[in-house]
Design a protein around this motif. Structure first.
Motif, mmCIF file in Angstrom:
data_model
loop_
_atom_site.group_PDB
_atom_site.id
_atom_site.type_symbol
_atom_site.label_atom_id
_atom_site.label_comp_id
_atom_site.label_asym_id
_atom_site.label_seq_id
_atom_site.Cartn_x
_atom_site.Cartn_y
_atom_site.Cartn_z
ATOM 1 N N TRP A 1 -30.481 -13.392 -42.208
ATOM 2 C CA TRP A 1 -31.756 -14.337 -41.713
ATOM 3 C C TRP A 1 -31.856 -15.220 -43.283
ATOM 4 C CZ3 TRP A 1 -33.324 -10.141 -44.143
ATOM 5 C CH2 TRP A 1 -34.273 -9.620 -45.329
ATOM 6 N N ILE A 2 -31.925 -17.002 -43.138
ATOM 7 C CA ILE A 2 -32.323 -18.058 -43.762
ATOM 8 C C ILE A 2 -33.366 -17.287 -44.590
ATOM 9 C CG2 ILE A 2 -32.030 -19.850 -44.031
ATOM 10 C CD1 ILE A 2 -30.259 -18.827 -41.237
ATOM 11 N N ASP A 3 -32.664 -17.524 -46.007
ATOM 12 C CA ASP A 3 -34.040 -17.671 -46.855
ATOM 13 C C ASP A 3 -34.328 -18.441 -47.230
ATOM 14 O OD1 ASP A 3 -32.707 -18.604 -48.861
ATOM 15 O OD2 ASP A 3 -31.983 -16.557 -50.013
ATOM 16 N N GLY A 4 -35.682 -18.715 -48.595
ATOM 17 C CA GLY A 4 -36.178 -20.346 -49.142
ATOM 18 C C GLY A 4 -35.052 -21.349 -49.500
ATOM 19 N N SER A 5 -33.988 -20.730 -50.070
ATOM 20 C CA SER A 5 -33.173 -21.503 -50.567
ATOM 21 C C SER A 5 -31.796 -21.631 -50.079
ATOM 22 C CB SER A 5 -32.416 -21.206 -51.915
ATOM 23 O OG SER A 5 -31.880 -19.571 -51.669
ATOM 24 N N ASN A 6 -31.967 -21.305 -48.335
ATOM 25 C CA ASN A 6 -31.364 -21.833 -47.612
ATOM 26 C C ASN A 6 -29.652 -20.923 -47.451
ATOM 27 O OD1 ASN A 6 -30.103 -23.850 -45.510
ATOM 28 N ND2 ASN A 6 -28.890 -24.880 -47.091
ATOM 29 N N GLY A 7 -29.539 -19.691 -48.265
ATOM 30 C CA GLY A 7 -29.136 -18.840 -48.213
ATOM 31 C C GLY A 7 -29.408 -17.908 -47.742
ATOM 32 N N VAL A 8 -28.399 -17.075 -47.034
ATOM 33 C CA VAL A 8 -28.343 -15.944 -46.021
ATOM 34 C C VAL A 8 -28.619 -14.332 -47.006
ATOM 35 C CG1 VAL A 8 -26.741 -16.575 -44.641
ATOM 36 C CG2 VAL A 8 -25.746 -15.372 -46.567
ATOM 37 N N ARG A 9 -29.674 -13.638 -46.739
ATOM 38 C CA ARG A 9 -30.216 -12.175 -46.454
ATOM 39 C C ARG A 9 -29.499 -11.387 -45.971
ATOM 40 N NH1 ARG A 9 -33.323 -12.389 -52.086
ATOM 41 N NH2 ARG A 9 -33.229 -14.910 -52.190
ATOM 42 N N SER A 10 -29.431 -9.677 -45.607
ATOM 43 C CA SER A 10 -29.700 -9.615 -44.812
ATOM 44 C C SER A 10 -30.033 -8.267 -45.612
ATOM 45 C CB SER A 10 -28.017 -9.261 -44.394
ATOM 46 O OG SER A 10 -27.219 -8.441 -45.654
ATOM 47 N N LYS A 11 -30.286 -7.167 -43.858
ATOM 48 C CA LYS A 11 -30.354 -6.056 -44.931
ATOM 49 C C LYS A 11 -30.264 -4.620 -43.455
ATOM 50 C CE LYS A 11 -35.417 -5.831 -44.344
ATOM 51 N NZ LYS A 11 -37.021 -5.112 -44.307
ATOM 52 N N THR A 12 -30.099 -3.687 -43.543
ATOM 53 C CA THR A 12 -29.733 -2.110 -42.875
ATOM 54 C C THR A 12 -31.190 -1.542 -41.886
ATOM 55 O OG1 THR A 12 -27.211 -2.513 -43.994
ATOM 56 C CG2 THR A 12 -27.949 -1.008 -41.537
ATOM 57 N N LYS A 13 -30.733 -1.628 -40.650
ATOM 58 C CA LYS A 13 -32.012 -0.514 -39.983
ATOM 59 C C LYS A 13 -30.523 0.039 -38.677
ATOM 60 C CE LYS A 13 -35.641 -0.903 -37.053
ATOM 61 N NZ LYS A 13 -36.688 -0.304 -38.088
ATOM 62 N N THR A 14 -30.931 1.265 -39.067
ATOM 63 C CA THR A 14 -30.698 2.546 -38.205
ATOM 64 C C THR A 14 -30.910 2.532 -36.172
ATOM 65 O OG1 THR A 14 -29.924 3.985 -39.770
ATOM 66 C CG2 THR A 14 -29.628 4.909 -37.887
ATOM 67 N N LEU A 15 -30.012 2.333 -35.321
ATOM 68 C CA LEU A 15 -30.642 1.944 -33.797
ATOM 69 C C LEU A 15 -30.276 3.597 -33.321
ATOM 70 C CD1 LEU A 15 -29.809 -1.502 -33.516
ATOM 71 C CD2 LEU A 15 -31.965 -0.671 -34.195
ATOM 72 N N PHE A 16 -30.789 3.701 -32.890
ATOM 73 C CA PHE A 16 -30.108 5.491 -31.840
ATOM 74 C C PHE A 16 -30.062 5.320 -30.494
ATOM 75 C CE2 PHE A 16 -33.429 6.167 -34.698
ATOM 76 C CZ PHE A 16 -32.176 7.205 -36.064
ATOM 77 N N LYS A 17 -29.578 3.811 -29.808
ATOM 78 C CA LYS A 17 -29.110 3.753 -28.695
ATOM 79 C C LYS A 17 -28.598 2.430 -28.773
ATOM 80 C CE LYS A 17 -30.890 1.715 -24.097
ATOM 81 N NZ LYS A 17 -31.911 2.493 -22.961
#
Length: 358
Positions: free
Chosen positions: A32-48
């Protein structure tokens, strides 16, 4: 052991684990785009394995740590809008571009995609094509332009633009790695070249239709930062990364509607430029931070205080390519946006100006 050799060693160690069996699980990197016009990310495990964004769950994050929410009401929600193959984890793993929404159901203040999407939908009959030229500069871990002499400067500008050979180009390995990562991810990257400032490069994304322009540019930016991590290099999108007699960095925006591409399209191009001339200040307001340092009327820019246009004129606000002027149709280039501008804001206000509001 040097820092660069440590980075190589760590990358080699990581490769052993990236090849392990995930037992059917999928790693989804939410971006996603943060409050300073930069990018952030984090990981989620999906099972399908998801077949579309509708199969992806909404998620959330601490907006008070990204400049997007106050501490007393910090939850910001991530709503997936686009999926791309993950060039780092590969396999069935994915990158997920997400919009940011507040807990009350309103779009987050920094969610410029939401408004842009509405504008694009309202004017989809115009069949807008966009192409963005993203300039950027590479720095080492200590904030020095990569490859520049320690405590000094390289020779003056001239041999570096589209240069070939040692001393003329720097970090080609990073640039090539980023190019391949974009192609793997399905980003509509259309080319790369070394730029006028040493250690400055450009990649182009497009043609893209409507909202996908912003989506693909943001994923390309994310991939660039991630690739640079592997090499221990920093990426700067600042529009004037080096003060003095050096070129700045822009996000030149190429625009075309169906009417501009049709026979006699030059009339539509000229009408669009006339409309743009009446909203110069409004466009500059969303064309990036610190753009005053770049739009000086020098170094292939027009003045930030005045609107101008011309055929093949890189010192103007709007450039009409000579080939388009000759054929009487095609597209135009808005040279005003800074390299750190948001593509959703650029393309959104562009359609608003040349085609009308929602």
């Amino acid at each position: 052991m040097t820092e660069s050799s440590t980075i190589v060693s760590n990358t080699a160690n990581l490769a052993k684990f990236l090849n392990l069996d995930q037992k059917g699980s999928i790693q989804a990197e939410y971006i996603w785009i943060d409050g300073s016009n930069g990018v952030r990310s984090k990981t989620k495990t999906l099972f399908k394995k998801p077949s579309s964004v509708e199969d992806l769950p909404e998620w959330n994050f601490d907006g008070s740590s990204t400049g997007q929410a106050p501490g007393e009401d910090s939850d910001v929600y991530l709503r997936p809008v686009a999926i791309f193959p993950d060039p780092f984890r590969q396999g069935d793993n994915i990158l997920v571009l997400a919009e940011c929404w507040n807990s009350d159901g309103s779009p987050n203040k920094f969610n410029h995609r939401h408004e842009c999407s509405k504008i694009m939908e309202a004017h989809k009959d115009q069949k807008p094509w966009f192409g963005l030229e993203q300039e950027y500069t590479l720095f080492d871990l200590y904030g020095n332009p990569y490859g520049w002499p320690k405590g000094g400067f390289p020779g003056p500008q001239g041999p570096y633009y589209c240069g070939v050979g040692t001393g003329k180009v720097y970090c080609r390995d990073i640039v090539e790695a980023h190019y391949k990562a974009c192609l793997y991810a399905g980003v509509k990257i259309s080319g790369i070249n070394a730029e006028v400032l040493p250690s400055q490069w450009e990649f182009q994304v497009g043609p893209c239709v409507g909202i996908e322009m912003g989506d693909h540019l943001w994923i390309a930016r994310y991939l660039l930062h991630r690739v640079a991590e592997e090499f221990g290099v920093k990426i700067s999108f600042h529009p004037k990364p080096i003060p003095g007699d050096w070129n700045g960095s822009g996000l030149h925006t190429n625009v075309s509607t169906e009417a501009m591409r049709d026979e006699g399209g030059m009339k539509a191009i000229e009408e669009a430029i006339q409309k743009l001339s009446t909203r110069h200040a409004e466009h500059i307001a969303v064309y990036g931070d610190d753009n005053t340092l770049r739009l000086t009327g020098r170094h292939e820019t027009g003045s930030i205080d005045a609107f101008s246009y011309g055929v093949a004129d890189r010192g103007s606000s709007i450039r009409i390519p000579r080939s388009c002027a000759k054929e009487g149709k095609g597209y135009f280039e808005d040279r005003r946006p800074a390299s750190n501008a948001c593509p959703y804001q650029i393309t959104g206000i562009m359609m608003e100006t040349i085609c009308g509001g929602i």
